[in-house]
Scaffold this active site. Structure first.
Site, PDB file in Angstrom:
ATOM      1  CG  ASN A  15      -2.221  -0.893   0.872  1.00 43.47           C
ATOM      2  OD1 ASN A  15      -3.013  -0.493   0.091  1.00 43.47           O
ATOM      3  ND2 ASN A  15      -2.153  -1.993   1.501  1.00 43.47           N
ATOM      4  CG  LEU A  94      -1.469   5.720  16.334  1.00 42.67           C
ATOM      5  CD1 LEU A  94       0.162   5.699  15.953  1.00 42.67           C
ATOM      6  CD2 LEU A  94      -2.009   6.503  15.212  1.00 42.67           C
ATOM      7  CG  HIS A 110      -9.705  -2.961   8.500  1.00 45.19           C
ATOM      8  ND1 HIS A 110      -8.959  -3.777   9.381  1.00 45.19           N
ATOM      9  CD2 HIS A 110     -10.888  -3.963   8.375  1.00 45.19           C
ATOM     10  CE1 HIS A 110      -9.400  -4.828   9.777  1.00 45.19           C
ATOM     11  NE2 HIS A 110     -10.573  -5.030   9.231  1.00 45.19           N
TER      12      HIS A 110
HETATM   13  C1  GRF Z   1      -3.126  -4.822   3.860  1.00 48.76           C
HETATM   14  O1  GRF Z   1      -4.058  -5.863   3.429  1.00 48.76           O
HETATM   15  C2  GRF Z   1      -4.041  -3.761   4.789  1.00 48.76           C
HETATM   16  O2  GRF Z   1      -5.375  -3.727   4.352  1.00 48.76           O
HETATM   17  C3  GRF Z   1      -3.773  -4.335   6.012  1.00 48.76           C
HETATM   18  O3  GRF Z   1      -2.464  -4.903   6.122  1.00 48.76           O
HETATM   19  C4  GRF Z   1      -2.248  -5.375   4.724  1.00 48.76           C
HETATM   20  C5  GRF Z   1      -0.674  -4.576   4.547  1.00 48.76           C
HETATM   21  O4  GRF Z   1      -0.096  -4.857   3.151  1.00 48.76           O
HETATM   22  N1  GRF Z   1      -3.831  -3.380   7.124  1.00 48.76           N
HETATM   23  P1  GRF Z   1       1.088  -4.045   2.772  1.00 48.76           P
HETATM   24  O5  GRF Z   1       2.162  -4.079   3.893  1.00 48.76           O
HETATM   25  O6  GRF Z   1       0.344  -2.715   2.432  1.00 48.76           O
HETATM   26  O7  GRF Z   1       1.352  -4.899   1.549  1.00 48.76           O
END
Ligand code: GRF
Length: 202
Positions: A15, A94, A110
């Site tokens: 992400n 957090l 999420h």
């Molecule tokens: C994602 O599925 C996000 O929604 C969740 O943790 C995962 C993180 O993946 N909170 P990345 O580290 O962004 O690849």
């Protein structure tokens, strides 16, 4: 004005990468990621940050008590004049102090259609529950668990041949679309919170 972004991570950082790419491509304008902070030393997200010359900080939780750890995060946020804090796969609660100081300026992604399947392993929870539609949510972070006002959601079908892994991958694809979209709306000042409702003024 340039919006200064800090990102908290714990792992892979896909992400984070999606948001970096959106800034690089000019989809998100007038914003820069100034610092990425991880509670895991070996988080691949730190390497992704370094690849783009973004300051990458490992903060070792073993060296602080809970309040001290968050105070250290706050120090780093202040050093970088952070306007917007993004949680991107940050697997640690957090503290309320940061949430209070950065009220309405902390976002999280999420992997479920909130308020369903809060907490860890949301995709597994959804898969095992047998839902026919799953998805992901970008929301403001408040003091509760995955409970802040919802900015964007995207749904995906759960197919008969799915495994937890294929469903997780289908959801992740949408995460990489809606997280940059939400950040873009925020940085353009288009998000207005009215109680639990977030209105995007486009
Ligand atoms: C994602 O599925 C996000 O929604 C969740 O943790 C995962 C993180 O993946 N909170 P990345 O580290 O962004 O690849």
């Amino acid at each position: 004005m340039m919006v200064k972004i800090a990102v908290l991570v714990s792992g892979r950082g896909s992400n984070l990468q999606a948001i970096i790419d959106s800034i690089e491509k000019g989809y998100i304008k007038n914003a820069a990621i100034n610092v990425v902070i991880s509670n895991k030393a070996n988080a691949y997200a730190l390497e992704r940050a370094r690849n783009y010359g973004i300051s990458a900080v490992f903060l070792n939780p073993d060296e602080y008590d809970r309040a001290g750890y968050d105070r250290e995060i706050l120090n780093i946020l202040k050093q970088h004049n952070t306007d917007l804090l993004l949680l991107a796969g940050y697997f640690r609660i957090l503290g309320n102090e940061i949430i209070g100081i950065y009220r309405n300026r902390v976002l999280n992604i999420h992997p479920s259609l909130l308020p369903a399947f809060k907490g860890l392993h949301a995709q597994k929870q959804a898969f095992e529950y047998g839902v026919k539609v799953a998805g992901c949510t970008v929301h403001f972070v408040d003091e509760g668990l995955d409970s802040g006002p919802i900015i964007l959601q995207k749904c995906v079908p759960v197919l008969p041949e799915d495994t937890e892994e294929t469903l997780t991958a289908r959801i992740l694809e949408q995460e990489h679309i809606i997280y940059p979209e939400a950040v873009k709306l925020f940085t353009e000042g288009k998000l207005k919170i009215e109680g639990r409702n977030v209105v995007a003024r486009i």
